[in-house]
Design an enzyme around this catalytic site. Sequence first.
Site, PDB file in Angstrom:
ATOM      1  N   TYR A   1       8.032  -7.163  -8.084  1.00 55.24           N
ATOM      2  CA  TYR A   1       7.632  -5.994  -7.295  1.00 55.24           C
ATOM      3  C   TYR A   1       7.359  -4.815  -8.222  1.00 55.24           C
ATOM      4  O   TYR A   1       6.326  -4.153  -8.140  1.00 55.24           O
ATOM      5  CB  TYR A   1       8.756  -5.657  -6.315  1.00 55.24           C
ATOM      6  CG  TYR A   1       8.441  -4.544  -5.360  1.00 55.24           C
ATOM      7  CD1 TYR A   1       7.888  -4.806  -4.123  1.00 55.24           C
ATOM      8  CD2 TYR A   1       8.701  -3.211  -5.694  1.00 55.24           C
ATOM      9  CE1 TYR A   1       7.596  -3.782  -3.236  1.00 55.24           C
ATOM     10  CE2 TYR A   1       8.415  -2.186  -4.816  1.00 55.24           C
ATOM     11  CZ  TYR A   1       7.869  -2.483  -3.588  1.00 55.24           C
ATOM     12  OH  TYR A   1       7.583  -1.468  -2.720  1.00 55.24           O
TER      13      TYR A   1
ATOM     14  N   GLY B   1      17.626 -11.169   3.111  1.00 57.31           N
ATOM     15  CA  GLY B   1      16.782 -11.844   2.125  1.00 57.31           C
ATOM     16  C   GLY B   1      15.537 -12.444   2.761  1.00 57.31           C
ATOM     17  O   GLY B   1      14.858 -13.261   2.172  1.00 57.31           O
TER      18      GLY B   1
ATOM     19  N   THR C   1       0.830  -1.209   0.000  1.00 64.22           N
ATOM     20  CA  THR C   1       0.000   0.000   0.000  1.00 64.22           C
ATOM     21  C   THR C   1       0.865   1.260   0.000  1.00 64.22           C
ATOM     22  O   THR C   1       0.393   2.320  -0.389  1.00 64.22           O
ATOM     23  CB  THR C   1      -0.904   0.037   1.252  1.00 64.22           C
ATOM     24  OG1 THR C   1      -0.099  -0.342   2.374  1.00 64.22           O
ATOM     25  CG2 THR C   1      -2.069  -0.929   1.139  1.00 64.22           C
TER      26      THR C   1
ATOM     27  N   ASP D   1       9.748   0.970   4.730  1.00 63.02           N
ATOM     28  CA  ASP D   1      10.830   0.297   5.458  1.00 63.02           C
ATOM     29  C   ASP D   1      11.796   1.306   6.061  1.00 63.02           C
ATOM     30  O   ASP D   1      12.188   1.202   7.223  1.00 63.02           O
ATOM     31  CB  ASP D   1      11.599  -0.640   4.510  1.00 63.02           C
ATOM     32  CG  ASP D   1      10.676  -1.640   3.832  1.00 63.02           C
ATOM     33  OD1 ASP D   1       9.549  -1.821   4.333  1.00 63.02           O
ATOM     34  OD2 ASP D   1      11.079  -2.230   2.826  1.00 63.02           O
TER      35      ASP D   1
ATOM     36  N   LEU E   1      12.975  -8.643   6.039  1.00 64.62           N
ATOM     37  CA  LEU E   1      12.953  -7.878   7.290  1.00 64.62           C
ATOM     38  C   LEU E   1      13.699  -6.556   7.150  1.00 64.62           C
ATOM     39  O   LEU E   1      14.089  -5.935   8.121  1.00 64.62           O
ATOM     40  CB  LEU E   1      13.541  -8.729   8.430  1.00 64.62           C
ATOM     41  CG  LEU E   1      12.747 -10.002   8.731  1.00 64.62           C
ATOM     42  CD1 LEU E   1      13.455 -10.852   9.782  1.00 64.62           C
ATOM     43  CD2 LEU E   1      11.323  -9.688   9.197  1.00 64.62           C
ATOM     44  N   SER E   2      13.919  -6.165   5.896  1.00 67.49           N
ATOM     45  CA  SER E   2      14.460  -4.834   5.576  1.00 67.49           C
ATOM     46  C   SER E   2      15.878  -4.597   6.055  1.00 67.49           C
ATOM     47  O   SER E   2      16.198  -3.521   6.583  1.00 67.49           O
ATOM     48  CB  SER E   2      13.547  -3.731   6.127  1.00 67.49           C
ATOM     49  OG  SER E   2      12.361  -3.750   5.428  1.00 67.49           O
TER      50      SER E   2
ATOM     51  N   GLU F   1      17.680   3.589  -2.739  1.00 70.27           N
ATOM     52  CA  GLU F   1      17.228   2.256  -3.172  1.00 70.27           C
ATOM     53  C   GLU F   1      16.519   2.339  -4.536  1.00 70.27           C
ATOM     54  O   GLU F   1      16.731   1.514  -5.411  1.00 70.27           O
ATOM     55  CB  GLU F   1      16.293   1.661  -2.116  1.00 70.27           C
ATOM     56  CG  GLU F   1      15.748   0.304  -2.515  1.00 70.27           C
ATOM     57  CD  GLU F   1      15.919  -0.753  -1.442  1.00 70.27           C
ATOM     58  OE1 GLU F   1      16.400  -0.438  -0.346  1.00 70.27           O
ATOM     59  OE2 GLU F   1      15.560  -1.912  -1.722  1.00 70.27           O
TER      60      GLU F   1
END
Length: 397
Positions: free
Chosen positions: A227, A125, A39, A175, A128-129, A163
């Site tokens: 993504y 990976g 979202t 994140d 969990l950021s 990023e």
Amino acid sequence: MNDMNTLPLLQEFRKRYPKSGTPQAAWAPGRVNLLGEHTDYNQGFVFPMAIDAGIQIAGALNGTERVNLYSLDYAAQESFLLEDIVPSVQNTWVNYIKGVFVEFQKLGLKPQGVDLVLQGNVPQGAGLSSSAALEVAAALLLNSLHGWDTGAVDLVKLAQKAENEFVGVACGIMDQFASMLGQRDHALFLDCRSLDYEAIPLPLAQRSYTVAVVNSGVKRGLAGSEYNIRRSQCEQAVEMLEQQLPGIGSLRDVGEEHLALVNALPDPLARRARHVITENERVLKGVAALKAGDLEEFGRLLNASHASLRDDYEVSCRELDTLVELALEVPGVLGSRMTGAGFGGCTIALVPQPSLPAFQEHIHKHYTERTGLQPEIFVFRPAPGAGIITGAGAPLS
Ligand code: GLA
């Protein structure tokens, strides 16, 4: 909280860079998202918590035009010149830091050469950021080493851009935001459009519940490209919906009252948009449920979120579905869902504290039986966000 010992980091720093001045160190946590998946880049609502696992970086200006890095976890070193920052192919972890340097340069600030050592304890990976933690820790440390006064939210935006633009993943802001602004024993109810947020206390301990996080062991290999595809499908859905709903800027502006229009979109756009619209509602309901102490309702919303991510958004996978099914077989578990981008990574489950051993046993036994993979189960504490580390290892801010 930074439970990691900073001593090995500082010792390594001294050993590698004997000529460098006294280092400063920064810490940034990973995160677990409780509700509101996919979202954030639709300008919607998310509800993550920072966790007590993360990344710490020690560094000092070195008076040159060169950045030297050493990762204790990878036992790997790298070095690059500030005038020529290009992506590393071999040590991809360096790219998150390079991206942060580039973003500071784009702001017109002039980062100088630094010596850096880093170490982390957030599983990589696993969704969990760890990458957001790395970006946020680097941004905070560089800001402090240079004496700049970039504010926390601007550093969050800068880390996200690193990023998006340097690493090439079109992630949203959740994140980095959670990593920077998390609060102990709270989750952050964040509006990704206005960036207004409210720290919501998690009434878990009072009711003897805990959020268990289970790593499926499936690395999010496809996540990058899939993504970006999901993101562009949402944009296509907005373009089509604009014909009937002029003025909408994002799926955030489309409410459940418009579901008939949404359902009439071609497949898979209808399902993608439906997920986002219903997920935004679930965040609002989830926050209200927690404020009312209604963990049962919160659990139901977790289950509904998983079904929507699995069927409408199609970002789950067999292993994540198996973990959710197994979690719900344990008596007393109130809800479970995949968390993060999907295609692997982790699930979360709302487990009664006394049932934790039974939960662990059930998952370990049956998950391996069904998938051949070893699950890892964590119980993280909702933790404060990033900060500069004092001698004792606790963040200053
Ligand atoms: C990844 C991205 C976030 C968010 C989640 C899905 O973690 O980095 O911005 O989009 O996926 O909710």
